[in-house]
Scaffold this active site. Structure first.
Site, PDB file in Angstrom:
ATOM      1  N   HIS A  18       0.854  -1.178   0.000  1.00 50.20           N
ATOM      2  CA  HIS A  18       0.000   0.000   0.000  1.00 50.20           C
ATOM      3  C   HIS A  18       0.896   1.237   0.000  1.00 50.20           C
ATOM      4  CE1 HIS A  18       0.844   0.657   4.250  1.00 50.20           C
ATOM      5  NE2 HIS A  18       0.388  -0.541   4.573  1.00 50.20           N
ATOM      6  N   HIS A  21       4.221   1.328   1.941  1.00 54.12           N
ATOM      7  CA  HIS A  21       5.333   0.583   1.352  1.00 54.12           C
ATOM      8  C   HIS A  21       5.917   1.350   0.171  1.00 54.12           C
ATOM      9  CE1 HIS A  21       2.601  -2.678   2.949  1.00 54.12           C
ATOM     10  NE2 HIS A  21       3.655  -2.713   3.728  1.00 54.12           N
ATOM     11  N   CYS A 126       3.724 -11.517  19.799  1.00 52.85           N
ATOM     12  CA  CYS A 126       2.632 -11.221  18.846  1.00 52.85           C
ATOM     13  C   CYS A 126       3.040 -11.804  17.498  1.00 52.85           C
ATOM     14  CB  CYS A 126       2.375  -9.727  18.706  1.00 52.85           C
ATOM     15  SG  CYS A 126       1.202  -9.395  17.359  1.00 52.85           S
ATOM     16  N   CYS A 129       3.206  -9.305  14.419  1.00 56.07           N
ATOM     17  CA  CYS A 129       4.401  -8.482  14.151  1.00 56.07           C
ATOM     18  C   CYS A 129       5.690  -9.244  14.420  1.00 56.07           C
ATOM     19  CB  CYS A 129       4.395  -7.137  14.861  1.00 56.07           C
ATOM     20  SG  CYS A 129       3.648  -6.991  16.436  1.00 56.07           S
ATOM     21  N   CYS A 144      -1.265  -6.251  21.790  1.00 62.94           N
ATOM     22  CA  CYS A 144      -0.440  -5.662  20.732  1.00 62.94           C
ATOM     23  C   CYS A 144      -1.202  -4.445  20.211  1.00 62.94           C
ATOM     24  CB  CYS A 144      -0.204  -6.658  19.602  1.00 62.94           C
ATOM     25  SG  CYS A 144       0.565  -5.853  18.191  1.00 62.94           S
ATOM     26  N   HIS A 147      -1.916  -4.517  16.365  1.00 58.40           N
ATOM     27  CA  HIS A 147      -2.863  -5.481  15.823  1.00 58.40           C
ATOM     28  C   HIS A 147      -4.100  -5.665  16.694  1.00 58.40           C
ATOM     29  CE1 HIS A 147       0.929  -6.391  13.753  1.00 58.40           C
ATOM     30  NE2 HIS A 147       0.120  -6.511  12.739  1.00 58.40           N
ATOM     31  N   LYS A 306      -3.261   5.731  11.592  1.00 57.65           N
ATOM     32  CA  LYS A 306      -2.265   4.953  10.867  1.00 57.65           C
ATOM     33  C   LYS A 306      -2.980   4.042   9.872  1.00 57.65           C
ATOM     34  CE  LYS A 306       1.449   1.835  10.878  1.00 57.65           C
ATOM     35  NZ  LYS A 306       2.243   0.793  11.384  1.00 57.65           N
ATOM     36  N   LYS A 309      -4.436  -2.536   7.566  1.00 58.01           N
ATOM     37  CA  LYS A 309      -5.483  -3.364   6.980  1.00 58.01           C
ATOM     38  C   LYS A 309      -6.563  -3.630   8.018  1.00 58.01           C
ATOM     39  CE  LYS A 309      -2.764  -7.353   8.021  1.00 58.01           C
ATOM     40  NZ  LYS A 309      -2.773  -8.768   7.998  1.00 58.01           N
TER      41      LYS A 309
HETATM   42  O1  ME8 Z   1       8.465  -3.857   8.802  1.00 54.26           O
HETATM   43  N1  ME8 Z   1       3.276   5.044   6.292  1.00 54.26           N
HETATM   44  O2  ME8 Z   1       7.893  -4.762   6.799  1.00 54.26           O
HETATM   45  P1  ME8 Z   1       6.505  -4.048   6.515  1.00 54.26           P
HETATM   46  C1  ME8 Z   1       4.593   5.007   6.062  1.00 54.26           C
HETATM   47  N2  ME8 Z   1       9.564  -6.732   7.118  1.00 54.26           N
HETATM   48  N3  ME8 Z   1       5.311   3.882   6.054  1.00 54.26           N
HETATM   49  C2  ME8 Z   1       4.666   2.753   6.326  1.00 54.26           C
HETATM   50  C3  ME8 Z   1       3.285   2.692   6.583  1.00 54.26           C
HETATM   51  C4  ME8 Z   1       2.579   3.921   6.547  1.00 54.26           C
HETATM   52  N4  ME8 Z   1       1.292   3.987   6.771  1.00 54.26           N
HETATM   53  N5  ME8 Z   1       2.943   1.410   6.801  1.00 54.26           N
HETATM   54  C5  ME8 Z   1       4.070   0.684   6.677  1.00 54.26           C
HETATM   55  C6  ME8 Z   1       8.625  -4.671   7.924  1.00 54.26           C
HETATM   56  N6  ME8 Z   1       5.107   1.497   6.383  1.00 54.26           N
HETATM   57  C7  ME8 Z   1       9.782  -5.633   7.981  1.00 54.26           C
HETATM   58  C8  ME8 Z   1      11.049  -4.893   7.631  1.00 54.26           C
HETATM   59  S1  ME8 Z   1      13.676  -4.800   7.254  1.00 54.26           S
HETATM   60  C9  ME8 Z   1      14.963  -5.774   7.557  1.00 54.26           C
HETATM   61  C10 ME8 Z   1      12.294  -5.730   7.687  1.00 54.26           C
HETATM   62  C11 ME8 Z   1       6.512   1.149   6.221  1.00 54.26           C
HETATM   63  O3  ME8 Z   1       6.122  -4.524   5.177  1.00 54.26           O
HETATM   64  C12 ME8 Z   1       7.068   0.609   7.525  1.00 54.26           C
HETATM   65  O4  ME8 Z   1       7.362   1.641   8.410  1.00 54.26           O
HETATM   66  O5  ME8 Z   1       5.576  -4.261   7.634  1.00 54.26           O
HETATM   67  C13 ME8 Z   1       8.306  -0.060   7.037  1.00 54.26           C
HETATM   68  O6  ME8 Z   1       9.351   0.873   6.941  1.00 54.26           O
HETATM   69  C14 ME8 Z   1       7.910  -0.546   5.645  1.00 54.26           C
HETATM   70  O7  ME8 Z   1       6.695   0.105   5.313  1.00 54.26           O
HETATM   71  C15 ME8 Z   1       7.762  -2.027   5.557  1.00 54.26           C
HETATM   72  O8  ME8 Z   1       6.839  -2.503   6.459  1.00 54.26           O
END
Ligand code: ME8
Length: 652
Positions: A18, A21, A126, A129, A144, A147, A306, A309
């Site tokens: 989304h 990401h 959790c 996460c 959590c 979640h 925030k 999903k």
């Molecule tokens: O955390 N606004 O993966 P992820 C801004 N797999 N950034 C956001 C956001 C939002 N609303 N929602 C998510 C992980 N992000 C781990 C990382 S690294 C070795 C492992 C950002 O898919 C979130 O802050 O849950 C993170 O930087 C990225 O999307 C990936 O989140």
């Protein structure tokens, strides 16, 4: 040659991509383009984080193997990259075999250095996460926050990382490298977290199969963060032969020595601790250099909350793809969010910025200038003349030079929003200059020829500056502008650090003039977006929730036993709904224009019974009746049953 290594987090494959990401990736993409333009050999890494209990569980619920699930999700992230024109140097998947070998090599190094030991872990975890949660009240599962579910109790044999041994070393590192965590507020947070004391970290699980096996003890699977963080070096070929880089045509073998330590890990602030505490500690334990900077950006909020999903307020990439130019999305994200702080995303604000900044601002300046070059100078870039060069011109030229320097300084400091704000200040000045000088009037007086050409020459030189500075932010449109200006090569081929306003461009024949950014009809676009969001398409591409997520909603069959209008509120009815409890539930529903109170009594409805009570017009509402939302006027149609159902029956 100077090198630059920038990474995004690797994305967890528990949900479809989304805006959040996309954001980390487009920031990294912009930085990578900028550094390349400045002459750095740049490596930009992104990818997917695929292991852990949560992924194992989702795959099971979907009835597919974890690998099949991950393949599908990795493709969704790859598609995001393609569709938004992002250009990473490499896309890593943690289920790839070379990554396993690299992660295992890191484990061995840390173990051989004496920082891994076996013990017994008992704690709250959790799975969503993949994070252990602190116990707040003895014996009670902590919730959590992310979640909204209680953590689970886990007790099992586990390997531990001796994090406690790194407290002083980490603090010394932070002290000596004040740039290692940014922005400054996050640096302070990290330092005080470490000062408050570090406990050893459980880094393996025996109950999880989907992950990297612990070397020499494959009953254990690595804790997903140990495995995930190591991607930043395994992708470069550390701990493996780098054959994946060769296969992808990136390099002949490992490029670890060339790029490590990373110049910047771009991460969301929610995962800062992993990157600024655990990761440096793992690297210290392995005797490897530490990343230069971890930059934590803020969160995109939607409706003030925030994006998640679980809350269902995710900004869908399908909508962005379908309705907006990708350069416009890039610009908005970089301009609207002060890097490091939270920002709210609305389609309305996006459209307004497109119209004001891109269509009326940059786009209009380009098209009015080039159209005049076409009409008054026979389509050739004019030359400024010393005779016509006065104080106003000198002032504008100095402003353009200053903008170049400020833009570069702000970009280097990751202040993207400020860099763009300053650039748009220059656009406004040139616009005003053109309006003041009125080249269209000068064109009617042959004796003003030198002045006319000088005015247009200066405007064209500023356009050239804009194309170069904005190339990393608006790569496609600045390329188009470059061609319209009649230049060969690419704006990205000019180093912004060496950029000057003066350039030998007179006489160049301009290309075909076309609008760079069409204006958008806000009302119409918003209505179409709403339509798409209501349609099945966006439902199917929004993220899954698990059966446990769904089970948290207590849905009950109920019978309306009383209904009346709420005085002073046209839309509201007060209902009493029997759901088999001692007292019927009092509920306020916004259905008054569509249902008469008397026709509702005796009717079977579906009630969300565990919704947090709220007070509406002084009446406490303890639940919500479900209704379909129909048509553009969003008429509610109450959900019910076609067979008889006892009040209080649960729905699932
Ligand atoms: O955390 N606004 O993966 P992820 C801004 N797999 N950034 C956001 C956001 C939002 N609303 N929602 C998510 C992980 N992000 C781990 C990382 S690294 C070795 C492992 C950002 O898919 C979130 O802050 O849950 C993170 O930087 C990225 O999307 C990936 O989140």
């Amino acid at each position: 040659m100077k090198t630059f290594y920038v990474t995004t987090p690797i994305y967890y494959v528990n949900s479809f991509p989304h805006l959040g990401h996309l954001y980390s990736t487009l920031v990294a993409d912009t930085l990578a383009r900028y550094k390349r333009q400045c002459g750095y050999e740049t490596f930009f890494l992104t990818g997917t984080d695929e292991h852990g209990q949560n992924i194992e569980r989702i795959a099971r619920e979907r009835g597919v193997t974890p690998q099949a699930h991950c393949d599908e999700m990795a493709e969704a992230f790859r598609r995001m990259i393609r569709d938004f024109g992002l250009e990473p140097s490499y896309f890593i998947r943690t289920s790839d075999e070379y990554h396993h070998r690299g992660a295992q090599a890191l484990w061995r190094r840390v173990r051989e250095a004496g920082y891994i030991y076996k013990g017994q872990y008992e704690g709250w975890f959790c799975p969503a996460c993949a994070e252990f949660k602190e116990e707040e009240e003895p014996g009670r599962p902590p919730m959590c926050e992310l979640h909204g579910r209680p953590a689970e109790r886990v007790a099992e044999e586990s390997y531990f990382f001796r994090l406690s041994a790194f407290q002083d070393r980490l603090l010394a590192f932070y002290r000596e490298h004040p740039e290692c965590v940014r922005p400054a507020a996050r640096y302070n947070e990290v330092v005080s977290f470490v000062q408050s004391g570090l406990r050893d970290l459980s880094i393996s699980r025996v109950s999880v199969r989907w992950g990297v096996p612990v070397p020499e003890d494959p009953q254990h699977t690595m804790y997903v963060w140990f495995d995930a963080l190591s991607n930043y070096i395994t992708a470069l070929g550390w701990g493996n032969e780098g054959a994946h880089l060769r296969a992808a045509g990136v390099s002949e073998g490992p490029v670890f020595d060339r790029y490590w330590p990373a110049d910047v890990h771009i991460v969301g602030k929610d995962i800062l601790r992993f990157h600024a505490v655990y990761w440096p500690a793992f690297l210290m334990a392995a005797g490897l250099p530490l990343p230069r900077t971890v930059y934590a950006h803020g969160m995109w909020l939607s409706g003030g909350r925030k994006m998640s999903k679980t809350l269902g307020n995710v900004i869908d990439l399908d909508v962005l793809r379908r309705f907006f130019a990708r350069d416009a999305v890039r610009y908005f994200c970089l301009r609207e969010m002060v890097f490091g702080e939270d920002a709210d995303f609305t389609y309305g604000a996006l459209i307004e910025r497109i119209n004001a900044d891109l269509a009326d601002g940059l786009g209009n300046l380009a098209s009015r200038t080039l159209t005049m070059v076409q009409r008054f100078c026979d389509g050739r870039l004019p030359e400024a003349s010393a005779r016509a060069w006065g104080g106003y011109e000198e002032e504008l030229r100095a402003a353009a030079e200053a903008t170049i320097r400020t833009f570069v300084a702000e970009f280097e400091a990751y202040n993207f929003s400020r860099a763009l704000e300053v650039t748009w200040g220059l656009i406004a000045r040139v616009d005003k200059y053109l309006s003041d000088m009125k080249p269209w009037d000068l064109a009617r007086r042959p004796q003003e020829r030198a002045r006319l050409e000088t005015v247009l020459a200066l405007a064209v030189r500023v356009l050239r500056v804009l194309a170069v500075l904005l190339a990393p932010v608006l790569p496609e449109t600045m390329r188009a502008l470059w061609r319209q200006l009649g230049f060969s090569g690419e704006p990205a081929g000019v180093n912004p650090q060496e950029l000057q306003v003066e350039a030998p461009i007179s006489g160049v024949r301009i290309g075909e003039v076309r609008p760079l950014f069409p204006r958008m009809d806000k009302e119409k676009t918003m209505a179409e977006i709403e339509k798409q969001r209501q349609s099945e398409g966006s439902v199917s591409s929004s993220a899954w929730i698990t059966i446990e997520d769904f089970a948290r909603v207590d849905l009950r069959a109920g019978t309306v036993v009383f209904a009346e209008k709420v005085t002073g509120a046209d839309r509201l009815l007060r209902l009493l709904v029997d759901i088999g409890e001692a007292e019927p539930r009092q509920v306020v529903a916004g259905i008054a224009p569509y249902y008469r109170p008397e026709e509702l009594v005796g009717r079977k409805v579906i009630l969300v019974a565990n919704l947090q009570p709220r007070t509406v017009r002084g009446i406490e509402s303890r639940g919500m009746v479900l209704a379909a939302v129909v048509g553009p006027e969003e008429r509610p149609v109450l959900a019910g049953f076609t067979e008889d159902v006892p009040s209080g029956s649960r729905l699932r």
